[in-house]
Scaffold this motif. Sequence first.
Motif, short mmCIF file in Angstrom:
data_model
loop_
_atom_site.label_atom_id
_atom_site.label_comp_id
_atom_site.label_asym_id
_atom_site.label_seq_id
_atom_site.Cartn_x
_atom_site.Cartn_y
_atom_site.Cartn_z
N LEU A 272 -2.80 7.97 -4.43
CA LEU A 272 -3.73 7.17 -4.03
C LEU A 272 -3.48 5.86 -4.69
O LEU A 272 -4.24 4.82 -4.40
CB LEU A 272 -5.18 7.48 -4.60
CG LEU A 272 -5.54 8.85 -4.07
CD1 LEU A 272 -7.13 9.55 -4.59
CD2 LEU A 272 -5.65 8.83 -2.31
N VAL A 273 -2.64 5.60 -5.68
CA VAL A 273 -2.33 4.51 -6.29
C VAL A 273 -1.29 3.70 -5.39
O VAL A 273 -1.20 2.62 -5.17
CB VAL A 273 -1.93 4.82 -7.65
CG1 VAL A 273 -1.37 3.44 -8.39
CG2 VAL A 273 -3.17 5.08 -8.45
N GLY A 274 -0.21 4.59 -5.09
CA GLY A 274 1.08 3.85 -4.09
C GLY A 274 1.89 3.27 -5.26
O GLY A 274 1.70 2.89 -6.36
N GLN A 275 3.03 2.62 -4.47
CA GLN A 275 4.05 1.84 -5.26
C GLN A 275 3.30 0.50 -5.62
O GLN A 275 3.11 -0.10 -4.71
CB GLN A 275 5.09 1.66 -4.23
CG GLN A 275 6.14 0.79 -4.97
CD GLN A 275 7.57 0.91 -3.98
OE1 GLN A 275 7.54 1.14 -2.69
NE2 GLN A 275 8.61 0.49 -4.47
N ARG A 276 3.47 0.20 -6.74
CA ARG A 276 2.83 -0.92 -7.46
C ARG A 276 1.34 -1.23 -7.10
O ARG A 276 0.95 -2.26 -6.83
CB ARG A 276 3.68 -2.04 -7.15
CG ARG A 276 5.24 -1.88 -8.03
CD ARG A 276 5.86 -3.43 -7.72
NE ARG A 276 4.90 -4.34 -8.46
CZ ARG A 276 5.36 -5.73 -8.50
NH1 ARG A 276 6.78 -6.01 -8.06
NH2 ARG A 276 4.61 -6.65 -8.91
N GLY A 277 0.78 0.09 -6.86
CA GLY A 277 -0.57 -0.20 -6.49
C GLY A 277 -0.97 -0.56 -5.21
O GLY A 277 -2.23 -1.08 -5.07
#
Length: 205
Positions: free
Chosen positions: A101-106
Amino acid sequence: MTETSAAQAEETPDAVAEDDLLADDAEDIDGEDADDSDSDDQGAGGPRRASTDAELFAQSEIAADYIEGLLDILDMDGDIDELVSSGRPVVEVLGDRLDDLVGQRGATLEALQELTRLAIYRQTGSPSRLLLDIGSYRADRRKELATVARSAVEKAISTGEPIRLEPMSAFERKCVHDVVNASEGVRSESEGVEPSRRIVVHPSA
């Protein structure tokens, strides 16, 4: 967002670069980029009334309900806290296995934040400056960026040359600007067009 020329995008403050409906963070605060608080005071009809704490908390409750529904759909667990901090609604999601739910670099987090703001708008009819954090990503990222900013400040002062940082999101740029603006002998500004917009740290003249 309506397409603009590169020259126009260079001059567009983050505060108005995104659809006002989603009230983009617009968190750059140098001469080019307005603080996100400005975006809450502007609108098609002129200045908007500041939201009360009760209204802001109601927004955070709407957001918490939206995120809870999303977690149920995804069969994911998380503890959800809603609060008001620094004049804006905040929702924090804590738990294990939330990295997706955050993913790559937000990147996924930023998208979820915009969707949650849209959910608030649909219920209230007002744009929201909701801040969504998942798995303490933003808190941890602030610490990392503070280190990056302090290093850039030291280099700019020691070399007397501008230091260009890697492209960052509006949230990340705000974190860096805060550190640079609290330092003596340097100033910061943003340059470039999203998604390649970056901070340049200049030694003061």
